[in-house]
Write an enzyme that holds these catalytic residues in place. Sequence first.
Site, PDB file in Angstrom:
ATOM      1  NE  ARG A  57      -1.775  -0.365   3.248  1.00  0.00           N
ATOM      2  CZ  ARG A  57      -0.666   0.043   2.649  1.00  0.00           C
ATOM      3  NH1 ARG A  57       0.505  -0.488   2.973  1.00  0.00           N
ATOM      4  NH2 ARG A  57      -0.716   0.965   1.716  1.00  0.00           N
ATOM      5  CE  LYS A 198      -3.974  -3.052  -0.238  1.00  0.00           C
ATOM      6  NZ  LYS A 198      -5.301  -2.470  -0.214  1.00  0.00           N
ATOM      7  CG  HIS A 218      -3.495  -2.666  -5.499  1.00  0.00           C
ATOM      8  ND1 HIS A 218      -2.945  -1.423  -5.261  1.00  0.00           N
ATOM      9  CD2 HIS A 218      -4.468  -2.827  -4.566  1.00  0.00           C
ATOM     10  CE1 HIS A 218      -3.571  -0.868  -4.229  1.00  0.00           C
ATOM     11  NE2 HIS A 218      -4.486  -1.694  -3.798  1.00  0.00           N
ATOM     12  CB  SER A 236      -3.987   4.229  -1.462  1.00  0.00           C
ATOM     13  OG  SER A 236      -4.975   4.544  -0.525  1.00  0.00           O
ATOM     14  CE  LYS A 240      -7.145  -0.028  -5.533  1.00  0.00           C
ATOM     15  NZ  LYS A 240      -6.501   1.241  -5.161  1.00  0.00           N
ATOM     16  CB  THR A 241     -13.398   1.591  -3.473  1.00  0.00           C
ATOM     17  OG1 THR A 241     -12.353   0.724  -3.030  1.00  0.00           O
ATOM     18  CG2 THR A 241     -14.681   1.244  -2.750  1.00  0.00           C
ATOM     19  CG  ASP A 255      -7.922  -3.093  -2.644  1.00  0.00           C
ATOM     20  OD1 ASP A 255      -7.606  -2.045  -3.230  1.00  0.00           O
ATOM     21  OD2 ASP A 255      -7.236  -3.586  -1.749  1.00  0.00           O
ATOM     22  NE  ARG A 320      -9.380   3.239   3.580  1.00  0.00           N
ATOM     23  CZ  ARG A 320      -8.976   2.884   2.371  1.00  0.00           C
ATOM     24  NH1 ARG A 320      -9.721   2.106   1.611  1.00  0.00           N
ATOM     25  NH2 ARG A 320      -7.831   3.323   1.901  1.00  0.00           N
TER      26      ARG A 320
HETATM   27  P1  ATP Z   1      -7.592   2.199  -1.655  1.00  0.00           P
HETATM   28  O1  ATP Z   1      -6.613   1.327  -2.417  1.00  0.00           O
HETATM   29  O2  ATP Z   1      -6.923   2.939  -0.535  1.00  0.00           O
HETATM   30  O3  ATP Z   1      -8.807   1.470  -1.236  1.00  0.00           O
HETATM   31  P2  ATP Z   1      -9.082   3.366  -3.917  1.00  0.00           P
HETATM   32  O4  ATP Z   1      -8.320   3.357  -5.200  1.00  0.00           O
HETATM   33  O5  ATP Z   1     -10.135   2.352  -3.746  1.00  0.00           O
HETATM   34  O6  ATP Z   1      -8.036   3.390  -2.677  1.00  0.00           O
HETATM   35  P3  ATP Z   1     -11.224   5.203  -3.500  1.00  0.00           P
HETATM   36  O7  ATP Z   1     -11.633   4.653  -2.186  1.00  0.00           O
HETATM   37  O8  ATP Z   1     -12.103   4.893  -4.656  1.00  0.00           O
HETATM   38  O9  ATP Z   1      -9.716   4.803  -3.810  1.00  0.00           O
HETATM   39  O10 ATP Z   1     -11.015   6.753  -3.302  1.00  0.00           O
HETATM   40  C1  ATP Z   1     -11.205   7.742  -4.265  1.00  0.00           C
HETATM   41  C2  ATP Z   1     -11.631   8.983  -3.497  1.00  0.00           C
HETATM   42  O11 ATP Z   1     -11.542  10.124  -4.321  1.00  0.00           O
HETATM   43  C3  ATP Z   1     -13.055   8.882  -3.033  1.00  0.00           C
HETATM   44  O12 ATP Z   1     -13.150   9.473  -1.765  1.00  0.00           O
HETATM   45  C4  ATP Z   1     -13.807   9.688  -4.085  1.00  0.00           C
HETATM   46  O13 ATP Z   1     -14.993  10.257  -3.591  1.00  0.00           O
HETATM   47  C5  ATP Z   1     -12.797  10.768  -4.397  1.00  0.00           C
HETATM   48  N1  ATP Z   1     -12.890  11.369  -5.745  1.00  0.00           N
HETATM   49  C6  ATP Z   1     -13.006  12.680  -6.004  1.00  0.00           C
HETATM   50  N2  ATP Z   1     -13.025  12.922  -7.315  1.00  0.00           N
HETATM   51  C7  ATP Z   1     -12.898  11.730  -7.929  1.00  0.00           C
HETATM   52  C8  ATP Z   1     -12.853  11.336  -9.301  1.00  0.00           C
HETATM   53  N3  ATP Z   1     -12.910  12.209 -10.288  1.00  0.00           N
HETATM   54  N4  ATP Z   1     -12.726  10.015  -9.576  1.00  0.00           N
HETATM   55  C9  ATP Z   1     -12.619   9.114  -8.571  1.00  0.00           C
HETATM   56  N5  ATP Z   1     -12.667   9.433  -7.258  1.00  0.00           N
HETATM   57  C10 ATP Z   1     -12.809  10.729  -6.932  1.00  0.00           C
HETATM   58 MN    MN Z   2     -10.386   0.862  -2.326  1.00  0.00          MN
END
Ligand code: ATP
Ligand code: MN
Length: 529
Positions: A57, A198, A218, A236, A240-241, A255, A320
Amino acid sequence: MFSLRKDDLIKLGLKSAENVHYQLSPEELTSQAVARGEGVLNDTGALVINTGKFTGRSPKDKFTVKDELTEKTVHWNDFNVAFEEKYFFQLREKMVAYLSDKELWVRDCFACADPEYRLRLRVINENPWSNLFCYNMFIRPDEKDLETFVPHWHIIQAPGFKADPAVDGTRAENFAVISFTHKTILIGGTGYTGEMKKGIFTMLNYVLPVRADVLSMHCSANMGDNGDTAVFFGLSGTGKTTLSADPNRKLIGDDEHGWTKETVFNFEGGCYAKCIDLSEEKEPEIFNAIKPGALVENVTFIDGTNKIDFSSKKITENTRVSYPLDFISNALEPSIGKTPKNIFFLTCDAYGVLPPVSKLTAGQAMYQFISGYTAKVAGTEAGVTEPKSTFSACFGAPFLPLHPGQYAEMLGKKMRESNVNVWMINTGWSGGPYGVGSRMKLSYTRAMITAALDGKLDNVDYETDPVFGMQMPTSCPGVPSEILNPRNTWEDKAAYDAKAKNLAEQFNKNFEKYSAGVNEEILAAAPKA
Ligand code: ATP
Ligand code: MN
């Protein structure tokens, strides 16, 4: 199959649009993208494309039309940048002229799983893969819904259209402009699909709290077998995911959610997962979602194959994949849960200072929610290449049109009414800061969350973090006890104390702008620097 009424496009100004593809299936969109040379299939049949110049973004190029409706209601700041209505009209006209003689992809879809709050969206895209993204990410109507479909909101998205900053009121050639009055989002000069989702999220963050008394969040969300809902707030890259895709719980969404009087519902119909270092072993649900229908962005292949090289950051670190929710085996349908029993604040602390799991009091929860701390991980936004500490109110400031205090007040009220547990999870560094320590093992983070959800942390001993004040369990099933207090994991204790003090000072400095507007209980939760 219903066809699009040509009148509707003419009303938008797309008078001569002849070649309009309406509501195509993922199979059709995928094969068109391949035939047009815009994408290829990987070895598991997903469509792999490149979003072009933008692989994240561009928050600086997001604008909100300032008019009678928004002037006094939108909280104008670095994320809510005012845009004159005359430029909105001008851009819309130019975009429509640009699109008029092109092949177009149009999709009708919904936002909000709860029918009571459902909004009808019409998306107009310049290429088939952007339209596939919308199929995956928004809620898919059935044929009956389409019979009477009249859109509330329009997204006009044209990656190939470039604004002229000298005359169009933009900062650059790319832009995302939202008009609440004209219920339209214009996106041009960028092919990054995340701008569309978004954009709609930003819209809902205005509409739902103001008009419907629904707290927009969020966060990701999932549900246990006995119906207990958990939500996971975080900026980010905080998890979360990843953490909401739990084989033992039903996925509500990854999300964006709304919290009503009785429910938590997903705004979306799909997930948008990071692919960097994705492995079947660590994240089987997401790995296996890369199949026909999924749209994979900005990855490269292992030389001479069409196997994705998940470790490659050649194009971007922000690789992604989007896919419909039901690509996750235990997705809840419809994606509506109950009032949360547990709230997790996810942070990815690059300093390695915050405990990996801790319990917050109500005051601490509000303090942390308003602060919205994380260390931003590289890549999701243009220009961010190194981890950097960030404070983003409500864990989502770039998407919040209202003053953060409005969301915080709603959350505070809901927390008091529901008696929910609030936990803080540091998915970031342990054993030292970025460069010295390492990121918390995903399996440990999962074990901590499972323990919290299963009540396994209800009867263990806790110690208080001397600087940040939260309660740290001294034991947790599936996790070595020595990592639960972050100070123990640092070889150099003096260095830990200095970093903790430094982070506490950053928290306090950031909070200055909020301190006049919050109560004693919240102020008392400030870290002791
Ligand atoms: P966005 O809002 O951009 O979608 P998000 O909060 O969904 O972000 P994730 O996509 O879940 O974030 O990204 C977390 C990343 O960190 C993943 O690539 C995951 O493999 C990595 N990771 C490494 N260690 C950890 C951990 N201990 N807990 C969570 N995620 C981890
Ligand atoms: Mn996510």
